[in-house]
Design an enzyme around this catalytic site. Structure first.
Site, short mmCIF file in Angstrom:
data_model
loop_
_atom_site.label_atom_id
_atom_site.label_comp_id
_atom_site.label_asym_id
_atom_site.label_seq_id
_atom_site.Cartn_x
_atom_site.Cartn_y
_atom_site.Cartn_z
N GLY A 62 0.71 -1.35 -0.02
CA GLY A 62 -0.03 0.15 -0.06
C GLY A 62 0.88 1.41 0.08
N SER A 76 2.98 -6.77 -3.34
CA SER A 76 2.42 -5.49 -3.67
C SER A 76 3.43 -4.27 -3.80
CB SER A 76 1.06 -5.24 -2.80
OG SER A 76 0.33 -4.01 -3.61
N ASP A 80 -5.83 -27.04 -20.33
CA ASP A 80 -4.60 -27.83 -19.61
C ASP A 80 -5.10 -29.36 -19.52
OD1 ASP A 80 -6.49 -27.60 -17.72
OD2 ASP A 80 -5.32 -26.50 -16.19
N ASP A 83 -11.10 -28.11 -13.99
CA ASP A 83 -10.96 -28.22 -12.35
C ASP A 83 -11.38 -26.75 -11.84
OD1 ASP A 83 -8.93 -26.83 -13.41
OD2 ASP A 83 -7.34 -28.10 -12.53
N ASP A 118 -4.89 -10.86 -10.37
CA ASP A 118 -4.50 -9.47 -9.61
C ASP A 118 -5.45 -8.23 -10.33
OD1 ASP A 118 -3.45 -7.40 -8.73
OD2 ASP A 118 -1.40 -8.37 -8.27
N HIS A 164 -4.96 -10.31 -5.93
CA HIS A 164 -3.72 -9.37 -5.41
C HIS A 164 -2.98 -9.99 -3.90
CE1 HIS A 164 -1.15 -6.18 -5.33
NE2 HIS A 164 -1.67 -5.56 -4.23
#
Length: 566
Positions: free
Chosen positions: A107, A201, A278, A282, A452, A489
């Site tokens: 932050g 972050s 893939d 799932d 994110d 994130h």
């Protein structure tokens, strides 16, 4: 022209050099100093004041017995007349593993997060592993009473002061390293054998900056969801807001642009078109790159009126625009594009991008409140003195001009002599080499969630790809990137978001065991895990650009997947 370096910083640097010189073949040893005596023992450090030290007993949550030290460095008065200092906390465990972990926080910083070396993806924190850990506020207090009149921008107003900007960007970490080395030397009677830095972050940004600016100091660096182009990512906030306002031109309330069900519809469509790429259906998109060519947002557009099963034409246009990333009128990219992933329907994505549940924010998303304050006060030069009400901050983003305002993240003036892009990003961000870090044997692990909403995983992958190109054959010998399907994130989202990246880094540095796939499991604290997933689910996180492919067997086990080229 050489800048004059403050005498206090020269003193701290000399102490660090003396300490670090012992990290070679012969360690500098001295008589250990008890916890209670540390304030007096460090009284000779100029412009550093240890305010308290105490022994803390072990608890039933796994926290070991340790010495907790608090203090401040570089107390001063800023150009705004406010008092500034770099406040810090350090915890020195009794059962020390002879390592130092520099915990860098996220932050706007602005508060001293407990120095435990915790990250959202870790089940065991740094202090529990035996590291001596330091944490800080990076040189400013987010709740400074002198800034209360700035409203929601209270935690951003430090951007008025140029030194506070630099401390936030990188210079506080310079000071803290030397303080930590001195504390370790005094308390244990010897320097650390290894030095690490870890954060997510903004902390991930701190970590990548350190890999360039302070390459000679750290043996291992762990960077999660790194905001390596953070000022550019803040420009994305304005781009998003203006995109969301296009959905209902007559009522441009960004909170109403997409309902929670709308975003769940998008996430479900991503899974429908990409989940099985893939080999396993799932709930996870492992082949994110291929998904971007397969997924077609236009397939969700309503043929007629908007219904619960489709998106309006303006919604499709707005999402396409936002995910393409900000551009000026010449068509030049100002940040990065984004990838569509299955975590877009989760609460964390919505909290950042569209809507919060915080009444003082008027339930606006984080980008339109805290993010707007950062862009306004910290990342534009000169600072834009925006009123700190939700409406004013939103209006700042609404009127942000991508031709005339966006270049201000590169601007300087007589008072603010470093631009936001200079004090916030790694100096070689556009052409990373990390030559000094690589040559000293340093190891780097980066991880980033594919869902994110704050920093684009595409931006991180491009940065890492350029690093690998520049390093050539040496790239894999010192660096790894792991992108995490579905993860939001730093943690959360429909993902297996608990994995021991720190342990992998330590084994690489200290045992020479280069990490391959990391095994990720479900984090018990993650409330966004789909109810139909097995609680025992594990998945391999592959070293980018490899992706995990299902080979057959137990669908809930990482052993049923193999990392292969995309």
């Amino acid at each position: 022209m050489h800048k004059k370096i403050p005498a206090a910083r020269i003193t701290l640097t000399l102490i660090a050099v003396a300490t670090l010189s012992a990290c070679g073949t012969t360690a500098m040893r001295s008589t250990p100093v008890a916890c209670a005596e540390l304030p007096a023992a460090l009284a000779s450090l100029k412009n550093v004041r240890v305010t308290a030290s105490k022994d803390v007993a072990a608890d039933d949550k796994g926290t070991p017995a340790h010495c907790q030290v608090t203090g401040v460095a570089h107390e001063r008065t800023g150009v705004d007349g406010n008092a500034y200092a770099i406040a810090f906390e350090m915890r020195l465990p009794q059962a020390w593993n002879k390592g130092f972990l520099h915990q860098v926080n996220g932050g706007n910083d602005g508060k001293v997060v407990p120095a435990t070396g915790a990250l959202g993806v870790l089940a065991v924190n740094g202090l529990q592993r035996g590291f001596a850990v330091i944490s800080s506020d990076s040189g400013h207090a987010e709740a400074d009473p002198a800034n209360k009149h700035f409203g929601l921008a209270q935690g951003n107003a430090f951007g008025i002061d140029p030194q506070a900007r630099r401390d936030y960007g990188y210079t506080a970490n310079d000071t803290l390293f030397t303080v930590a080395q001195s504390l370790i030397q005094r308390h244990y009677g010897q320097p650390p054998a290894r030095n690490y830095m870890a954060g997510c972050s903004n902390g991930g940004r701190h970590a990548l900056v350190a890999a360039t600016r302070y390459a000679d100091r750290y043996d291992g660096i762990l960077a999660g969801a790194p905001g390596l182009n953070l000022p550019k990512a803040a420009v994305q906030h304005a781009w998003d807001v203006q995109s969301w306002q296009m959905v209902h031109p007559a009522d441009p309330d960004i909170r109403k642009a997409f309902s929670p069900d709308d975003m769940k519809l998008v996430a479900a469509k991503v899974l429908q078109q990409c989940d099985a790429l893939d080999g396993a259906a799932d709930g996870l998109v492992n082949d994110l790159g291929r998904c971007q060519s397969v997924f077609k947002l236009a397939d969700l557009q309503c043929a007629g009126d908007k219904t619960a099963q489709c998106l309006s034409a303006t919604q499709v246009t707005a999402l396409d625009r936002a995910f393409a990333g900000p551009r000026n009128s010449k068509g030049e990219a100002l940040y990065s594009d984004w990838s569509f992933d299955a975590g877009m329907g989760a609460g964390n994505w919505r909290f950042w991008k569209l809507e919060s549940q915080i009444p003082p924010w008027d339930k606006l998303p984080l980008i339109a409140t805290m993010g707007a304050g950062s862009l306004s006060y910290v990342f534009t030069t000169p600072p834009t003195m925006t009123n700190g009400t939700p409406a004013a901050l939103l209006n700042f983003l609404t009127k942000f001009n991508f031709d005339t305002d966006a270049p201000r993240i590169f601007a300087r003036n007589d008072l603010h002599t470093e631009s936001a892009m200079q004090f916030m990003t790694p100096p070689d961000v556009d052409d990373p080499k990390l030559s000094a870090f690589r040559q000293r044997g340093g190891k780097l692990i980066v991880y980033h969630g594919n869902s994110d909403a704050v920093f684009s995983v595409n931006d991180t992958q491009r940065w890492f790809g350029q690093l690998q190109t520049n390093a050539g054959a040496d790239g894999a010998a010192f660096s790894r990137l792991y992108s995490v399907p579905g993860m939001a994130h730093c943690s959360g989202g429909p993902a297996t978001d608990q994995f021991d990246a720190l342990g992998a880094l330590v084994d690489w540095v200290e045992k020479g065991q280069a990490p391959q796939a990391l095994t990720a499991s479900l984090n018990p604290a993650n409330k966004e895990v789909p109810a139909n997933w097995s609680a025992s689910r594990t998945r391999p996180l592959c070293a980018w650009p490899q992706v995990a492919r299902y080979q057959g067997g137990d669908l809930e086990s990482a052993s049923s997947f193999r990392c292969v080229a995309p």
